[in-house]
Design a protein around this motif. Structure first.
Motif, PDB file in Angstrom:
ATOM      1  N   SER A 122       0.784  -1.204  -0.097  1.00 30.82           N
ATOM      2  CA  SER A 122      -0.075   0.040   0.027  1.00 30.82           C
ATOM      3  C   SER A 122       0.735   1.449  -0.030  1.00 30.82           C
ATOM      4  N   GLN A 123       0.843   2.204  -1.032  1.00 29.26           N
ATOM      5  CA  GLN A 123       1.636   3.342  -1.163  1.00 29.26           C
ATOM      6  C   GLN A 123       0.524   4.550  -1.156  1.00 29.26           C
ATOM      7  N   GLU A 124       0.702   5.488  -0.335  1.00 30.87           N
ATOM      8  CA  GLU A 124      -0.153   6.628  -0.175  1.00 30.87           C
ATOM      9  C   GLU A 124       0.496   7.843  -0.149  1.00 30.87           C
ATOM     10  N   PHE A 125      -0.180   8.869  -0.868  1.00 35.88           N
ATOM     11  CA  PHE A 125       0.562  10.358  -0.685  1.00 35.88           C
ATOM     12  C   PHE A 125      -0.707  11.112  -0.417  1.00 35.88           C
ATOM     13  N   ILE A 126      -0.237  12.031   0.693  1.00 31.92           N
ATOM     14  CA  ILE A 126      -1.131  13.108   1.121  1.00 31.92           C
ATOM     15  C   ILE A 126      -0.747  14.345   1.210  1.00 31.92           C
ATOM     16  N   ILE A 127      -1.439  15.119   0.112  1.00 32.09           N
ATOM     17  CA  ILE A 127      -0.924  16.394  -0.190  1.00 32.09           C
ATOM     18  C   ILE A 127      -1.908  17.382   0.307  1.00 32.09           C
ATOM     19  N   THR A 128      -1.581  18.263   1.200  1.00 33.57           N
ATOM     20  CA  THR A 128      -2.084  19.364   2.007  1.00 33.57           C
ATOM     21  C   THR A 128      -1.771  20.818   1.301  1.00 33.57           C
ATOM     22  N   GLN A 129      -2.775  21.460   0.856  1.00 34.68           N
ATOM     23  CA  GLN A 129      -2.099  22.900   0.591  1.00 34.68           C
ATOM     24  C   GLN A 129      -2.858  23.962   1.371  1.00 34.68           C
ATOM     25  N   THR A 130      -2.091  24.995   1.916  1.00 36.13           N
ATOM     26  CA  THR A 130      -2.752  26.054   2.703  1.00 36.13           C
ATOM     27  C   THR A 130      -2.277  27.256   1.636  1.00 36.13           C
ATOM     28  N   ALA A 131      -2.793  28.451   2.059  1.00 39.58           N
ATOM     29  CA  ALA A 131      -2.579  29.725   1.318  1.00 39.58           C
ATOM     30  C   ALA A 131      -1.115  29.852   1.286  1.00 39.58           C
ATOM     31  N   SER A 132      -0.201  29.372   2.208  1.00 36.87           N
ATOM     32  CA  SER A 132       1.293  29.676   2.183  1.00 36.87           C
ATOM     33  C   SER A 132       2.299  28.499   1.781  1.00 36.87           C
ATOM     34  N   LYS A 133       1.695  27.183   2.096  1.00 31.79           N
ATOM     35  CA  LYS A 133       2.637  26.150   1.563  1.00 31.79           C
ATOM     36  C   LYS A 133       1.574  24.922   1.308  1.00 31.79           C
ATOM     37  N   THR A 134       2.337  24.179   0.483  1.00 29.89           N
ATOM     38  CA  THR A 134       2.194  22.681   0.141  1.00 29.89           C
ATOM     39  C   THR A 134       2.731  21.599   0.893  1.00 29.89           C
ATOM     40  N   THR A 135       2.241  20.638   1.224  1.00 30.56           N
ATOM     41  CA  THR A 135       3.051  19.736   2.076  1.00 30.56           C
ATOM     42  C   THR A 135       2.630  18.038   1.367  1.00 30.56           C
ATOM     43  N   ILE A 136       3.827  17.413   0.962  1.00 25.53           N
ATOM     44  CA  ILE A 136       3.395  16.236   0.492  1.00 25.53           C
ATOM     45  C   ILE A 136       3.905  15.285   1.352  1.00 25.53           C
ATOM     46  N   VAL A 137       3.474  14.041   1.808  1.00 25.02           N
ATOM     47  CA  VAL A 137       3.687  12.936   2.707  1.00 25.02           C
ATOM     48  C   VAL A 137       3.432  11.578   2.099  1.00 25.02           C
ATOM     49  N   GLU A 138       4.653  10.953   1.844  1.00 24.19           N
ATOM     50  CA  GLU A 138       4.555   9.515   1.035  1.00 24.19           C
ATOM     51  C   GLU A 138       4.724   8.302   2.059  1.00 24.19           C
ATOM     52  N   THR A 139       3.607   7.572   2.116  1.00 24.69           N
ATOM     53  CA  THR A 139       3.708   6.533   3.016  1.00 24.69           C
ATOM     54  C   THR A 139       3.685   5.184   2.271  1.00 24.69           C
ATOM     55  N   ILE A 140       4.329   4.280   2.685  1.00 28.07           N
ATOM     56  CA  ILE A 140       4.261   3.009   2.145  1.00 28.07           C
ATOM     57  C   ILE A 140       4.017   1.884   3.383  1.00 28.07           C
ATOM     58  N   ASN A 141       3.004   0.949   3.149  1.00 30.82           N
ATOM     59  CA  ASN A 141       2.628   0.084   4.042  1.00 30.82           C
ATOM     60  C   ASN A 141       2.304   0.695   5.540  1.00 30.82           C
ATOM     61  N   GLY A 142       1.773   2.119   5.251  1.00 28.08           N
ATOM     62  CA  GLY A 142       1.586   2.864   6.876  1.00 28.08           C
ATOM     63  C   GLY A 142       2.880   3.411   7.243  1.00 28.08           C
ATOM     64  N   LYS A 143       3.907   3.442   6.716  1.00 27.92           N
ATOM     65  CA  LYS A 143       5.043   4.171   7.248  1.00 27.92           C
ATOM     66  C   LYS A 143       5.476   5.283   6.511  1.00 27.92           C
ATOM     67  N   THR A 144       5.664   6.378   7.015  1.00 28.42           N
ATOM     68  CA  THR A 144       6.231   7.391   6.264  1.00 28.42           C
ATOM     69  C   THR A 144       7.720   7.276   5.837  1.00 28.42           C
ATOM     70  N   VAL A 145       7.795   7.650   4.386  1.00 27.72           N
ATOM     71  CA  VAL A 145       9.030   7.369   3.925  1.00 27.72           C
ATOM     72  C   VAL A 145       9.520   8.771   3.448  1.00 27.72           C
ATOM     73  N   SER A 146       8.887   9.585   2.898  1.00 31.69           N
ATOM     74  CA  SER A 146       9.320  10.880   2.731  1.00 31.69           C
ATOM     75  C   SER A 146       8.297  11.929   3.172  1.00 31.69           C
ATOM     76  N   SER A 147       8.651  13.125   3.247  1.00 30.66           N
ATOM     77  CA  SER A 147       7.846  14.346   3.547  1.00 30.66           C
ATOM     78  C   SER A 147       8.536  15.541   2.907  1.00 30.66           C
ATOM     79  N   SER A 148       7.947  16.520   2.595  1.00 27.63           N
ATOM     80  CA  SER A 148       8.441  17.502   1.992  1.00 27.63           C
ATOM     81  C   SER A 148       7.319  18.754   1.749  1.00 27.63           C
ATOM     82  N   ALA A 149       7.810  20.063   2.072  1.00 26.53           N
ATOM     83  CA  ALA A 149       6.955  21.177   2.105  1.00 26.53           C
ATOM     84  C   ALA A 149       7.615  22.292   1.118  1.00 26.53           C
ATOM     85  N   LYS A 150       6.355  22.960   0.362  1.00 29.21           N
ATOM     86  CA  LYS A 150       7.133  23.979  -0.454  1.00 29.21           C
ATOM     87  C   LYS A 150       6.405  25.299  -0.083  1.00 29.21           C
ATOM     88  N   ILE A 151       7.052  26.256   0.061  1.00 32.11           N
ATOM     89  CA  ILE A 151       6.264  27.348   0.719  1.00 32.11           C
ATOM     90  C   ILE A 151       6.348  28.693  -0.263  1.00 32.11           C
TER      91      ILE A 151
END
Length: 151
Positions: A122-151
């Motif tokens: 199971s691979q999942e991407f959670i992309i959250t955007q606010t007025a000031s930044k976008t955050t992307i979190v990747e998980t594989i089998n429920g474990k976070t493998v990467s996270s990044s934020a763009k301001i």
């Protein structure tokens, strides 16, 4: 240069198929380009597409390939002044075979959740955007493998 992609079509009798790269580009490939002796090509496989001036090598992507390709993409996007929209992220991941499972908006926050079960994990991407930044979190089998934020 190494690109990450996914096999979305493969004919084992003819030894040919199609790959969708992470940038949305489609590439045809043949069994002669397959460089992975421990795995055979299959639909849904996440692959590393390595190309140089004279050849193309394709293999199942390792975590190192994925991390390396992500770092290159982050460098390229950092030099690009254009901000990626949520719709562009959505089309990118759908092109890789992910399915949109949730799209929510509340106040000034929009969240997309995309999932893929194609390779037996199971691979999942959670992309959250606010007025000031976008955050992307990747998980594989429920474990976070990467996270990044763009301001």
């Amino acid at each position: 240069m190494i690109f990450i992609g996914m096999i979305f079509q493969y004919n084992s009798e003819q030894g040919t198929g199609l790959i969708m790269l992470s940038d949305g580009e489609q590439k045809e490939f043949s069994q002669t380009q397959w460089a992975d002796s421990s795995n055979s090509p299959a639909v849904g496989q996440k692959i590393a597409y390595e190309t140089n001036a004279t050849s193309v090598k394709i293999r199942v992507a390792s975590q190192e390939d994925i991390t390396s390709a992500s770092a290159v993409q982050e460098e390229e996007s950092a030099s690009d002044n254009k901000e990626t929209t949520l719709e562009e992220y959505l089309q990118h991941f759908i092109g890789l075979g992910f399915k949109l499972v949730k799209d929510t908006s509340s106040d000034a926050v929009r969240t997309l959740i995309l999932r893929s079960f194609a390779t037996g994990e199971s691979q999942e991407f959670i992309i959250t955007q606010t007025a000031s930044k976008t955050t992307i979190v990747e998980t594989i089998n429920g474990k976070t493998v990467s996270s990044s934020a763009k301001i």
